[in-house]
Motif scaffolding. Structure first.
Motif, PDB file in Angstrom:
ATOM      1  N   ILE A  73       9.331  60.256   5.611  1.00  0.00           N
ATOM      2  CA  ILE A  73      10.629  59.853   6.153  1.00  0.00           C
ATOM      3  C   ILE A  73      11.073  58.585   5.414  1.00  0.00           C
ATOM      4  O   ILE A  73      10.417  57.547   5.529  1.00  0.00           O
ATOM      5  CB  ILE A  73      10.533  59.555   7.666  1.00  0.00           C
ATOM      6  N   PRO A  74      12.157  58.648   4.633  1.00  0.00           N
ATOM      7  CA  PRO A  74      12.607  57.452   3.908  1.00  0.00           C
ATOM      8  C   PRO A  74      12.934  56.313   4.860  1.00  0.00           C
ATOM      9  O   PRO A  74      13.501  56.518   5.937  1.00  0.00           O
ATOM     10  CB  PRO A  74      13.862  57.941   3.170  1.00  0.00           C
ATOM     11  N   GLY A  75      12.564  55.097   4.448  1.00  0.00           N
ATOM     12  CA  GLY A  75      12.803  53.937   5.304  1.00  0.00           C
ATOM     13  C   GLY A  75      14.147  53.281   5.081  1.00  0.00           C
ATOM     14  O   GLY A  75      14.572  52.450   5.905  1.00  0.00           O
ATOM     15  N   ALA A  76      14.832  53.628   3.993  1.00  0.00           N
ATOM     16  CA  ALA A  76      16.121  53.004   3.698  1.00  0.00           C
ATOM     17  C   ALA A  76      17.120  53.283   4.813  1.00  0.00           C
ATOM     18  O   ALA A  76      17.363  54.438   5.170  1.00  0.00           O
ATOM     19  CB  ALA A  76      16.669  53.536   2.368  1.00  0.00           C
ATOM     20  N   GLY A  77      17.672  52.236   5.395  1.00  0.00           N
ATOM     21  CA  GLY A  77      18.656  52.376   6.467  1.00  0.00           C
ATOM     22  C   GLY A  77      18.073  52.420   7.859  1.00  0.00           C
ATOM     23  O   GLY A  77      18.818  52.392   8.848  1.00  0.00           O
ATOM     24  N   ALA A  78      16.735  52.468   7.972  1.00  0.00           N
ATOM     25  CA  ALA A  78      16.121  52.587   9.300  1.00  0.00           C
ATOM     26  C   ALA A  78      16.342  51.334  10.138  1.00  0.00           C
ATOM     27  O   ALA A  78      16.649  51.419  11.336  1.00  0.00           O
ATOM     28  CB  ALA A  78      14.633  52.872   9.167  1.00  0.00           C
ATOM     29  N   ALA A  79      16.202  50.168   9.531  1.00  0.00           N
ATOM     30  CA  ALA A  79      16.287  48.921  10.294  1.00  0.00           C
ATOM     31  C   ALA A  79      17.640  48.736  10.964  1.00  0.00           C
ATOM     32  O   ALA A  79      17.731  48.144  12.049  1.00  0.00           O
ATOM     33  CB  ALA A  79      15.989  47.730   9.384  1.00  0.00           C
TER      34      ALA A  79
END
Length: 344
Positions: free
Chosen positions: A326-332
């Motif tokens: 699961i890509p972490g980009a944009g999660a925060a």
């Protein structure tokens, strides 16, 4: 039913203190109470068998009141157990009381709900315990079933379960349990061995070597799914690879599609979740959602999975026979507000 002692000794109740005899002697007060004699225990799939000094037995059954159970244990163990609480078990919040000899009792809603044993000592009435060999177990209990599960070499017999150290014919029992369990989180390395070995390989591999998102996954983005839920998927649809919910205003839950066959014999699905921040062992039950079967697993807000996503790192989920990145980009951007709203 009370246990009848032999001879002139006092009567004993496993759940309390010995009956006091009101014998009066002229010129004296009541005779002093005879101290309670120690009890012994044996393991059983229905709870614990209490053994009195005269050999009489009585069942300390699951569902018995916690306070009464601990009174009995005070006559077995010389020191009080260490009590802890885990609110993230698949079965719900459980209280653990652990003794140095390897026995841990589990309580739910102040009722005796299960036990675990991870050291040699207590055994069943027919002598089976931690340290017994596979051959000894099968000889004593031919109806034992053995399987290679995500937990290791696991066996089940007469409402009890356990683990062997490996699959060898002379392998020894390392863990025993009965009733409600919480996957023995203190022995994660044993119970999640199959998954953890694979996860370490993924976690320590160069980023370029990790599995890339599937083709067409560009439409998947981190988004706010509901007021109490975020997702990595196509916005406003059930097409997603991961969801994180806030349940009850304080508990994070990770939800992801899963093959129902990945559940263990206890109905729970085990997941290894790894990021650059570290690795977590999660477990949860199967639920049915709009996109089919999913696993719903409690996700501690202090977990490495949450820390990694907040730092923008990819999250790798290892399920039985499957690896999901699961890509972490944009999660925060969406996880941060959820954390603050969810008991934060």
């Amino acid at each position: 039913q009370q246990l009848q002692a032999q001879g002139p000794q006092p009567q004993y109740w496993p759940w309390g203190q010995p009956a006091q005899r009101e014998a009066h002697v002229s010129g004296r007060g009541p005779a002093p109470a005879t101290p309670a004699m120690p009890l012994k225990l044996a393991l059983t799939g229905e709870g614990l068998t209490v053994i009195a000094e005269n050999g009489s037995t009585q069942l300390l059954a699951f569902s018995r009141d916690k306070a009464q159970t601990l009174v009995t244990m005070s006559r077995v163990e010389p020191s009080p157990g260490v009590e802890t609480v885990n609110s993230e078990c698949g079965a719900g919040t459980l209280t653990f009381v652990e003794w140095p000899g390897g026995l841990t009792l589990l309580f739910q809603e102040d009722r005796f709900a299960g036990w675990t044993m991870d050291k040699a000592g207590l055994t069943t009435m027919d002598g089976i315990g931690v340290g017994s060999t596979r051959a000894q177990l099968l000889a004593a209990r031919p109806d034992t079933t053995v399987e290679d599960s995500t937990l290791g070499t696991e066996f089940a017999v007469a409402d009890m379960g356990g683990l062997f150290e490996d699959a060898a014919p002379d392998a020894k029992i390392t863990h025993l349990w009965a009733g409600v369990t919480c996957a023995f989180r203190s022995e994660v390395s044993m119970r999640y061995l199959s998954l953890a070995v694979l996860a370490v390989a993924v976690w320590t591999a160069p980023a370029a070597a990790r599995e890339a998102p599937a083709e067409g996954a560009a439409a998947y983005v981190w988004n706010t799914y509901t007021d109490t839920s975020i997702a990595f998927g196509v916005p406003d649809t059930d097409d997603r690879a991961l969801r994180i919910d806030c349940e009850g205003g304080k508990t994070l839950v990770l939800i992801t599609p899963v093959d129902p066959d990945s559940a263990g014999s206890d109905g729970l699905v085990r997941i290894v979740a790894s990021t650059d921040a570290g690795m977590d062992m999660l477990e949860g039950g199967l639920i049915e959602l709009g996109d089919g079967p999913n696993v719903s697993a409690p996700l501690p807000r202090t977990s490495d999975a949450v820390a990694g996503l907040m730092a923008g790192g990819d999250l790798t989920l290892m399920l039985l026979g499957e690896e999901r990145v699961i890509p972490g980009a944009g999660a925060a951007a969406v996880l941060g507000p959820l954390l603050r709203a969810c008991g934060g």
